[in-house]
Design an enzyme around this catalytic site. Structure first.
Site, PDB file in Angstrom:
ATOM      1  CD  GLU A  50      10.905 -33.028   7.036  1.00 41.19           C
ATOM      2  OE1 GLU A  50      11.189 -32.155   7.882  1.00 41.19           O
ATOM      3  OE2 GLU A  50      11.228 -32.933   5.827  1.00 41.19           O
ATOM      4  CE  LYS A 139      14.484 -28.026   6.268  1.00 41.29           C
ATOM      5  NZ  LYS A 139      13.799 -28.397   7.537  1.00 41.29           N
TER       6      LYS A 139
END
Length: 222
Positions: A50, A139
């Protein structure tokens, strides 16, 4: 459920994320260190990557990683905070997008890219809002505030919501997090810190990646 049964029960968009298990959250001071850091992570066995928008020229970094590795990595963009960033990252090759928090405008823009979307939340009310927007996963950030026990508590009222905790994840507690119901985990400074990237400590990043990869193997074998 066993890890394999949990994987089969996931939405198709989340299969690759669950298979990767660990997503390295890369916050680099410049493009060169970001790329070398990703090389070290992949060599060490961590293939969930990421690239955060706190990294300079994040879209260019994403495009270069996509060119180098293609489907050998699961590539995403993090710290996405504007609709423009969502579109730019998807166009650069990101297969998933991650936000630290959520607004309706941002969530809709991220989902409109057609990528896998992880919207940031912490409280039960925020989890409900993110789920209503249609995020593929939530998340939990900063997950270090509550630890695996907090994730287990959230799983009570939200047993069908896929959670990806980020913050406070290391190779020693990785199995506890996954055993508490996480689909995958985001690991930042504990795996690939900005300080190590700035100092060029790529061998240390590779070593930590090996430790994370081994922890995932051990958890799956248990």
């Amino acid at each position: 459920m066993t890890p394999s049964a949990e994987l089969q029960a996931l939405a198709p968009e989340l299969h690759a994320l669950a298979e990767a298990a660990v997503v390295a959250v890369v916050r680099a001071p410049d493009t060169a260190s970001a790329l070398r850091g990703v090389d070290a992570l992949v060599t060490g066995g961590v293939t969930g990557i990421e690239i955060t928008y706190s990294t300079p020229d994040a879209a260019a970094v994403i495009a270069e990683i996509d060119r180098r590795y293609g489907d050998r990595v699961l590539l995403g963009a993090g710290t996405v905070t504007t609709p423009g960033q969502a579109t730019e990252a998807a166009d650069a090759g990101a297969r998933f997008l991650v936000s630290p928090g959520t607004t309706d405008e941002l969530g809709r823009a991220m989902l409109g890219t057609g990528t896998t979307v992880l919207l940031g939340a912490l409280t039960p009310s925020e989890v409900m809002r993110v789920s209503a927007l249609g995020a593929h996963a939530v998340k939990i950030f900063p997950a270090s505030l509550g630890g695996p026990g907090y994730l287990r508590s959230l799983r009570g009222p939200f047993p069908d919501v896929p959670f990806v905790p980020t913050g406070g994840v290391n190779a020693d507690n990785l199995g506890t997090w996954l055993g508490s119901g996480a689909v995958a985990l985001g690991a930042g400074g504990e795996l690939c810190s900005a300080a190590d990237l700035a100092a060029g400590r790529y061998e240390e990043i590779e070593d930590r990646a090996r430790g994370f990869a081994e922890a995932v193997r051990q958890w799956r074998a248990a």
